[in-house]
Design a protein around this motif. Structure first.
Motif, PDB file in Angstrom:
ATOM      1  N   MET A 103       0.822  -1.189   0.000  1.00 33.58           N
ATOM      2  CA  MET A 103       0.000   0.000   0.000  1.00 33.58           C
ATOM      3  C   MET A 103       0.869   1.257   0.000  1.00 33.58           C
ATOM      4  O   MET A 103       0.513   2.251  -0.622  1.00 33.58           O
ATOM      5  CB  MET A 103      -0.923   0.011   1.214  1.00 33.58           C
ATOM      6  N   ARG A 104       1.989   1.192   0.711  1.00 28.84           N
ATOM      7  CA  ARG A 104       2.870   2.363   0.737  1.00 28.84           C
ATOM      8  C   ARG A 104       3.513   2.605  -0.616  1.00 28.84           C
ATOM      9  O   ARG A 104       3.680   3.746  -1.032  1.00 28.84           O
ATOM     10  CB  ARG A 104       3.931   2.200   1.818  1.00 28.84           C
ATOM     11  N   ILE A 105       3.896   1.549  -1.293  1.00 32.90           N
ATOM     12  CA  ILE A 105       4.503   1.710  -2.622  1.00 32.90           C
ATOM     13  C   ILE A 105       3.479   2.272  -3.595  1.00 32.90           C
ATOM     14  O   ILE A 105       3.785   3.164  -4.382  1.00 32.90           O
ATOM     15  CB  ILE A 105       5.085   0.377  -3.124  1.00 32.90           C
ATOM     16  N   GLU A 106       2.237   1.788  -3.543  1.00 28.84           N
ATOM     17  CA  GLU A 106       1.186   2.338  -4.394  1.00 28.84           C
ATOM     18  C   GLU A 106       0.970   3.816  -4.089  1.00 28.84           C
ATOM     19  O   GLU A 106       0.793   4.628  -4.995  1.00 28.84           O
ATOM     20  CB  GLU A 106      -0.122   1.569  -4.198  1.00 28.84           C
ATOM     21  N   GLY A 107       0.965   4.177  -2.807  1.00 30.88           N
ATOM     22  CA  GLY A 107       0.813   5.579  -2.424  1.00 30.88           C
ATOM     23  C   GLY A 107       1.956   6.432  -2.938  1.00 30.88           C
ATOM     24  O   GLY A 107       1.755   7.543  -3.430  1.00 30.88           O
ATOM     25  N   ALA A 108       3.176   5.903  -2.838  1.00 30.78           N
ATOM     26  CA  ALA A 108       4.343   6.647  -3.331  1.00 30.78           C
ATOM     27  C   ALA A 108       4.268   6.839  -4.833  1.00 30.78           C
ATOM     28  O   ALA A 108       4.569   7.924  -5.354  1.00 30.78           O
ATOM     29  CB  ALA A 108       5.625   5.914  -2.955  1.00 30.78           C
ATOM     30  N   LEU A 109       3.848   5.805  -5.548  1.00 29.21           N
ATOM     31  CA  LEU A 109       3.729   5.917  -7.006  1.00 29.21           C
ATOM     32  C   LEU A 109       2.623   6.885  -7.410  1.00 29.21           C
ATOM     33  O   LEU A 109       2.700   7.515  -8.462  1.00 29.21           O
ATOM     34  CB  LEU A 109       3.487   4.542  -7.627  1.00 29.21           C
ATOM     35  N   THR A 110       1.608   7.012  -6.576  1.00 27.66           N
ATOM     36  CA  THR A 110       0.525   7.954  -6.857  1.00 27.66           C
ATOM     37  C   THR A 110       0.986   9.396  -6.656  1.00 27.66           C
ATOM     38  O   THR A 110       0.686  10.275  -7.456  1.00 27.66           O
ATOM     39  CB  THR A 110      -0.684   7.664  -5.939  1.00 27.66           C
ATOM     40  N   VAL A 111       1.725   9.651  -5.596  1.00 23.31           N
ATOM     41  CA  VAL A 111       2.110  11.014  -5.229  1.00 23.31           C
ATOM     42  C   VAL A 111       3.359  11.490  -5.973  1.00 23.31           C
ATOM     43  O   VAL A 111       3.528  12.685  -6.207  1.00 23.31           O
ATOM     44  CB  VAL A 111       2.319  11.097  -3.699  1.00 23.31           C
ATOM     45  N   LEU A 112       4.224  10.576  -6.369  1.00 26.86           N
ATOM     46  CA  LEU A 112       5.508  10.932  -6.964  1.00 26.86           C
ATOM     47  C   LEU A 112       5.413  11.902  -8.148  1.00 26.86           C
ATOM     48  O   LEU A 112       6.139  12.900  -8.165  1.00 26.86           O
ATOM     49  CB  LEU A 112       6.273   9.671  -7.364  1.00 26.86           C
ATOM     50  N   PRO A 113       4.530  11.700  -9.135  1.00 22.13           N
ATOM     51  CA  PRO A 113       4.461  12.665 -10.247  1.00 22.13           C
ATOM     52  C   PRO A 113       4.088  14.080  -9.793  1.00 22.13           C
ATOM     53  O   PRO A 113       4.631  15.061 -10.303  1.00 22.13           O
ATOM     54  CB  PRO A 113       3.380  12.100 -11.174  1.00 22.13           C
ATOM     55  N   PHE A 114       3.195  14.191  -8.819  1.00 20.09           N
ATOM     56  CA  PHE A 114       2.799  15.505  -8.329  1.00 20.09           C
ATOM     57  C   PHE A 114       3.952  16.170  -7.574  1.00 20.09           C
ATOM     58  O   PHE A 114       4.166  17.372  -7.693  1.00 20.09           O
ATOM     59  CB  PHE A 114       1.572  15.384  -7.415  1.00 20.09           C
ATOM     60  N   LEU A 115       4.675  15.382  -6.802  1.00 18.82           N
ATOM     61  CA  LEU A 115       5.809  15.920  -6.063  1.00 18.82           C
ATOM     62  C   LEU A 115       6.910  16.377  -7.015  1.00 18.82           C
ATOM     63  O   LEU A 115       7.481  17.463  -6.836  1.00 18.82           O
ATOM     64  CB  LEU A 115       6.343  14.866  -5.093  1.00 18.82           C
ATOM     65  N   ILE A 116       7.183  15.607  -8.054  1.00 18.57           N
ATOM     66  CA  ILE A 116       8.188  15.993  -9.051  1.00 18.57           C
ATOM     67  C   ILE A 116       7.756  17.272  -9.770  1.00 18.57           C
ATOM     68  O   ILE A 116       8.558  18.186  -9.975  1.00 18.57           O
ATOM     69  CB  ILE A 116       8.441  14.848 -10.052  1.00 18.57           C
ATOM     70  N   GLY A 117       6.486  17.359 -10.135  1.00 18.32           N
ATOM     71  CA  GLY A 117       5.976  18.575 -10.782  1.00 18.32           C
ATOM     72  C   GLY A 117       6.084  19.788  -9.881  1.00 18.32           C
ATOM     73  O   GLY A 117       6.465  20.876 -10.331  1.00 18.32           O
ATOM     74  N   ALA A 118       5.785  19.608  -8.598  1.00 18.07           N
ATOM     75  CA  ALA A 118       5.876  20.726  -7.663  1.00 18.07           C
ATOM     76  C   ALA A 118       7.320  21.183  -7.487  1.00 18.07           C
ATOM     77  O   ALA A 118       7.598  22.386  -7.435  1.00 18.07           O
ATOM     78  CB  ALA A 118       5.281  20.321  -6.316  1.00 18.07           C
ATOM     79  N   ILE A 119       8.239  20.234  -7.408  1.00 17.62           N
ATOM     80  CA  ILE A 119       9.653  20.590  -7.285  1.00 17.62           C
ATOM     81  C   ILE A 119      10.110  21.332  -8.541  1.00 17.62           C
ATOM     82  O   ILE A 119      10.820  22.338  -8.461  1.00 17.62           O
ATOM     83  CB  ILE A 119      10.513  19.335  -7.027  1.00 17.62           C
ATOM     84  N   ALA A 120       9.684  20.852  -9.710  1.00 18.83           N
ATOM     85  CA  ALA A 120      10.063  21.511 -10.965  1.00 18.83           C
ATOM     86  C   ALA A 120       9.538  22.939 -11.009  1.00 18.83           C
ATOM     87  O   ALA A 120      10.252  23.866 -11.425  1.00 18.83           O
ATOM     88  CB  ALA A 120       9.540  20.715 -12.159  1.00 18.83           C
TER      89      ALA A 120
END
Length: 141
Positions: A1-18
């Motif tokens: 469940m944590r890996i699925e959560g990380a994969l869900t949030v990762l694109p948004f976090l990368i976009g925010a950092i960019a």
């Protein structure tokens, strides 16, 4: 469940950092776009998987399976083996990597026509499927 959560949030976090690094926002707000994805990262990776895990459960008796789930909205479903039409054991790539599977009981009807038991050890899911199948076979004779 944590890996699925990380994969869900990762694109948004990368976009925010960019966005923060590119300096799209005015000076006081440069790193503000990272706050929302960071909060979601904490929720989806840290807190929600624990709550989801603790809020799920099942009990298999001689003639039925009872499934309880739900963090905010609780559901308590009882599936008599006599209503089972067919059974599936499914694994996605992450589940296969960790040796877990989902047992899916398909029943007659439209409301709650399938009940899923996620996070079972693959061997346990197969054993449960065979036990339920044997019971359904005995009742149909």
């Amino acid at each position: 469940m944590r890996i699925e959560g990380a994969l869900t949030v990762l694109p948004f976090l990368i976009g925010a950092i960019a966005l923060g690094v590119a300096g799209i926002f005015p000076e006081p707000w440069t790193w503000a776009p990272m706050a929302v994805p960071a909060i979601f990262a904490v929720l989806f990776i840290g807190l929600l998987p624990i709550k989801r895990f603790r809020s799920r459960g099942f009990h298999m008796s001689d003639d039925r399976v009872r499934v309880v789930k739900g963090v905010m909205f609780h559901a308590d479903t009882v599936v008599p083996f006599s209503r089972v039409q067919h059974l599936d054991v499914e694994q996605g790539p992450l589940e296969r990597a960790f040796g877990i599977a989902r047992l899916i009981l398909h029943t007659a009807g439209t409301h709650n026509a399938s009940v899923t038991l996620p996070g079972l050890a693959h061997a346990d899911a197969v054993a449960m499927r065979e036990e339920i199948r044997a019971h359904v076979k005995r009742e149909s004779l």
